[in-house]
Design a protein around this motif. Structure first.
Motif, PDB file in Angstrom:
ATOM      1  N   LEU A 135      -6.600 -11.706   1.434  1.00 50.21           N
ATOM      2  CA  LEU A 135      -7.641 -11.683   2.469  1.00 50.21           C
ATOM      3  C   LEU A 135      -7.796 -13.061   3.096  1.00 50.21           C
ATOM      4  O   LEU A 135      -7.851 -14.072   2.394  1.00 50.21           O
ATOM      5  N   ILE A 141     -14.032  -8.970  -3.450  1.00 50.51           N
ATOM      6  CA  ILE A 141     -13.777  -8.874  -2.015  1.00 50.51           C
ATOM      7  C   ILE A 141     -15.001  -9.458  -1.313  1.00 50.51           C
ATOM      8  O   ILE A 141     -16.011  -8.783  -1.128  1.00 50.51           O
ATOM      9  N   VAL A 168      -6.158  -9.401  -3.732  1.00 51.42           N
ATOM     10  CA  VAL A 168      -7.362  -9.782  -2.978  1.00 51.42           C
ATOM     11  C   VAL A 168      -7.253 -11.191  -2.402  1.00 51.42           C
ATOM     12  O   VAL A 168      -7.921 -11.519  -1.417  1.00 51.42           O
ATOM     13  N   PRO A 180      -9.860  -5.153   3.721  1.00 45.38           N
ATOM     14  CA  PRO A 180     -10.185  -4.304   2.570  1.00 45.38           C
ATOM     15  C   PRO A 180     -10.138  -2.829   2.988  1.00 45.38           C
ATOM     16  O   PRO A 180     -10.565  -2.482   4.093  1.00 45.38           O
ATOM     17  N   GLN A 181      -9.639  -1.983   2.093  1.00 45.76           N
ATOM     18  CA  GLN A 181      -9.492  -0.563   2.416  1.00 45.76           C
ATOM     19  C   GLN A 181      -9.956   0.279   1.228  1.00 45.76           C
ATOM     20  O   GLN A 181      -9.670  -0.044   0.075  1.00 45.76           O
ATOM     21  N   ASN A 220      -4.967  -8.821   7.214  1.00 50.74           N
ATOM     22  CA  ASN A 220      -5.244  -8.023   6.021  1.00 50.74           C
ATOM     23  C   ASN A 220      -6.712  -7.631   6.013  1.00 50.74           C
ATOM     24  O   ASN A 220      -7.567  -8.400   6.471  1.00 50.74           O
ATOM     25  N   GLN A 259     -16.272 -10.387   3.813  1.00 55.13           N
ATOM     26  CA  GLN A 259     -15.688  -9.399   4.719  1.00 55.13           C
ATOM     27  C   GLN A 259     -16.793  -8.554   5.343  1.00 55.13           C
ATOM     28  O   GLN A 259     -17.644  -8.013   4.624  1.00 55.13           O
ATOM     29  N   TYR A 281      -8.155  -1.343  -2.137  1.00 58.40           N
ATOM     30  CA  TYR A 281      -7.026  -2.266  -2.076  1.00 58.40           C
ATOM     31  C   TYR A 281      -7.160  -3.126  -0.822  1.00 58.40           C
ATOM     32  O   TYR A 281      -8.011  -2.885   0.055  1.00 58.40           O
ATOM     33  N   VAL A 282      -6.325  -4.119  -0.747  1.00 61.27           N
ATOM     34  CA  VAL A 282      -6.240  -4.974   0.436  1.00 61.27           C
ATOM     35  C   VAL A 282      -4.869  -4.738   1.051  1.00 61.27           C
ATOM     36  O   VAL A 282      -3.844  -4.777   0.362  1.00 61.27           O
ATOM     37  N   ASN A 314       0.822  -1.206   0.000  1.00 62.57           N
ATOM     38  CA  ASN A 314       0.000   0.000   0.000  1.00 62.57           C
ATOM     39  C   ASN A 314       0.857   1.257   0.000  1.00 62.57           C
ATOM     40  O   ASN A 314       1.714   1.447   0.844  1.00 62.57           O
ATOM     41  N   ILE A 325     -14.432  -2.877   6.940  1.00 62.31           N
ATOM     42  CA  ILE A 325     -13.536  -2.199   6.003  1.00 62.31           C
ATOM     43  C   ILE A 325     -12.899  -0.986   6.684  1.00 62.31           C
ATOM     44  O   ILE A 325     -13.435  -0.451   7.658  1.00 62.31           O
TER      45      ILE A 325
END
Length: 677
Positions: free
Chosen positions: A456, A276, A453, A172-173, A170, A279, A159-160, A2, A282
């Motif tokens: 995750l 994704i 991904v 998700p963002q 990890n 999940q 992104y992850v 990231n 986030i």
């Protein structure tokens, strides 16, 4: 890795570079011919150290700046070219081999005749598909499809990456995004430079649409629609200075709760379409951006959102289509950067190969060019710098023992990576064809997204690298608490096995210290030894630290770059602390060496003078005015001229080495010299 968690030594050098051959022992590593000895070092150390070199090395037409980093790249990119051309010619390489895949990727990129014949055929299906959309749901579905297939990243970033408060996981963002120009200020300011860029941008949009057959009047309307939409997005974005605060950008939501923030975007539906799945939580860096985006999507006509998606296809493809598109792309780049002529195709394709399959190319590189002795020497230098940093932390007079204890624990926990990964990416499943350049790029982007991904639900892979082996750069990752030195940087002027310690410590030693200091800069210091975003400071120590960083910010604010444009001390704070802490630690380590404890001159300079001159020659260079103006908005590094002097003017040893006295222009009273690490 990231991008928000990556602290680099230098911006924009993510292109290929190779290790230069070792210079012989008679080399003048500090050469007076490059200096301007008519200038007093205490008045203008930058010109004193590098003035003649700067005068004799203007920016070449194909470049936007020219300095030590660029010389390395230019010298070695030709070596890279030979590797790629060798792979290209090796038609007998076994299917699936590294040589075959690298050779095919480069060959496809160099087949300009085939690319010219195709025109914009590679993106026709994308434009046709977008043209059939008739609802906001369709817009969001297409945006998800574009993201997962390498077409573009419209509206926002996704992104992850590691959860900054629980770095073993990890998550998700989502991040603010959706704009094209290098910084939000280009949309929001109305000074002459910004207005010139805005007009050039609108013209670029119009040109690309016209090249796909859109009538000029309609293309002109598209340009206004897109610019105005992106300007709205820019107005919602947080500034780069604000983004430096890792707590401000840490906002955790359940997916259900975030749906309430953006009722027009159902993340429970959209995230699975972005691959994704499963999940419930986030991270969002700027929630107000997404609430604003929600309103903007709801109020913008679907036909305008379709135009925006079409633009995302065009802008992300233009540089890889036929020459009219490439030329339009470069014409806009010229306005932003001032670059005179297009970078040669072979060089662009070399960079693309590195950017897309860098750990395949990297294997060929290290096999041929990287020497095990360099890695061993680097390990030794890193441990020496760690010892020096430990001494400096223990001797800090403004920090209490409890905070020192935590700082030392973090220092000792630094993981180091040198040269290249222990475990190479295999790029399994990535299809590379010798005859389909554009599809190779899409395939590589799709593969990279899927690889991301897939992280995750898995333990964080601490063996992964954020740079490719041939890169001339280095970085620190707060969430990994690691310092990383790709093979490409282990060459002169940073490092040479034949150089004296003063040169190596003033070069690569200061680089090592710089990356270590990122663990203790205004942002990195907010992460603990395990990489978690967690305070380890006493309140009193933190107050003292902030006072010192404020003084450093004011020092850099005073430096003028162009006419009325000054360095942004807050934006560059982390890198300036990196330089100040790094150079001090490198000097501490140098003084432990035999040369550091002597006064024996080499080529007319004392050991201490050679140390500081080595530092100075790393940052010498010229830069085009347009690029300099852009970097002030976008680059967290200060210009090379001020990196040269910014740390030394706070070091007593520099004053002693060059007999800098009160009355000299760079002189600072001892009580005004800033000492942090």
């Amino acid at each position: 890795m990231n991008k928000y968690y990556l602290s680099l030594l230098f911006p924009g050098i993510l292109t290929l570079n190779m290790q230069a051959s070792a210079q012989n022992s008679k080399t003048k590593f500090i050469d007076q011919a490059n200096m301007d000895l008519s200038v007093k070092p205490g008045d203008d150390f930058y010109t004193y150290a590098s003035g003649t070199w700067i005068k004799n090395n203007p920016v070449p037409a194909k470049e936007t700046r020219w300095g030590s980093f660029n010389v390395l790249r230019d010298f070695n990119i030709n070596a890279v070219r030979s590797i790629l051309e060798e792979a290209e010619k090796n038609t007998g390489a076994p299917a699936g081999s590294v040589e075959k895949r690298v050779g095919d990727f480069y060959t496809a990129g160099m087949d300009s005749m085939r690319i010219e014949k195709l025109g914009f055929t590679p993106i026709k299906a994308d434009l046709t598909r977008i043209g059939k959309i008739n609802s906001l749901t369709g817009i969001l579905d297409e945006a998800a499809f574009m993201r997962t297939t390498g077409i573009g990243n419209p509206f926002f970033g996704a992104y992850v990456g590691q959860d900054r408060k629980n770095v073993t996981k990890n998550i998700p963002q989502l991040s603010q995004g959706g704009t094209t120009l290098p910084d939000r200020d280009y949309y929001l300011k109305n000074d002459a430079r910004s207005l010139k860029v805005q007009e050039a941008y609108k013209n670029y949009i119009k040109t690309l649409f016209t090249l796909t057959g859109t009538p000029e009047s309609e293309a002109q309307k598209h340009a206004s629609t897109i610019f105005n939409f992106e300007k709205e997005l820019a107005s919602l974005q947080m500034s780069r200075v604000e983004m430096r605060d890792p707590h401000k950008t840490y906002n955790k939501f359940t997916v259900t709760d975030f749906n309430r923030v953006t009722p027009a975007i159902n993340w429970s539906v959209l995230l699975p379409k972005m691959k994704i799945s499963g999940q419930d939580t986030i991270l969002v860096n700027v929630p107000k951006f997404f609430s604003g985006l929600n309103s903007l999507l709801s109020s913008t006509p679907v036909k305008d959102l379709k135009t925006y998606l079409e633009w995302n296809v065009l802008k992300n493809s233009a540089a890889y289509l036929s020459s009219p598109f490439v030329e339009a792309n470069f014409a806009f780049t010229q306005i932003l950067t001032g670059q005179k002529v297009q970078t040669p195709r072979w060089q662009r394709m070399s960079s693309l190969t590195d950017n897309n399959i860098g750990e395949l190319l990297g294997q060929l590189y290290v096999k041929k060019y990287f020497k095990p002795q360099a890695k061993a020497r680097m390990q030794e230098l890193i441990e020496n710098l760690r010892k020096a940093y430990e001494i400096r932390i223990k001797n800090i007079d403004w920090m209490s023992d409890p905070t020192k204890e935590k700082a030392l624990a973090k220092l000792h926990a630094f993981n180091t990576k040198i040269g290249y990964p222990d475990k190479w990416k295999s790029y399994e499943g990535l299809q590379i064809s010798r005859t389909s350049f554009f599809q190779n790029l899409r395939n590589a982007d799709t593969w990279a997204y899927n690889e991301m991904v897939k992280q995750l639900g898995k333990p964080v892979d601490r063996s992964r690298w954020g740079m490719t082996p041939p890169t001339v750069n280095a970085y620190y990752s707060p969430v990994m608490n690691e310092i990383v030195f790709p093979a490409g940087i282990l060459q002169f002027p940073f490092f040479d096995p034949n150089a004296d310690d003063a040169v190596n410590y003033g070069g690569i030693g200061a680089v090592i210290g710089h990356e270590m200091s990122h663990g203790f800069d205004d942002s990195g210091s907010q992460y603990d030894k395990d990489g978690n975003l967690r305070n380890w400071w006493t309140e009193e120590d933190l107050t003292k630290f902030k006072a010192k960083t404020k003084a450093l910010g004011e020092q850099f604010d005073s430096y003028t770059v162009l006419d009325t444009i000054h360095v942004n001390g807050k934006l560059t704070m982390g890198e300036n602390i990196g330089d100040l802490g790094g150079l001090n630690a490198a000097y501490e380590a140098f003084k432990m060496t035999k040369q550091g404890q002597s006064n024996e001159k080499i080529d007319g300079f004392t050991p201490d003078q050679r140390f500081f001159l080595s530092w100075a020659q790393v940052w010498r260079g010229n830069i085009l005015a347009e690029t300099a103006a852009q970097f002030i908005l976008t680059d967290p590094h200060s210009p090379g001229e001020y990196r040269t002097i910014g740390a030394p003017v706070n070091m007593d040893a520099w004053y002693k080495a060059f007999n800098v006295q009160e009355g000299d222009k760079l002189y600072k009273k001892p009580e005004d010299r800033i000492r942090i690490w």
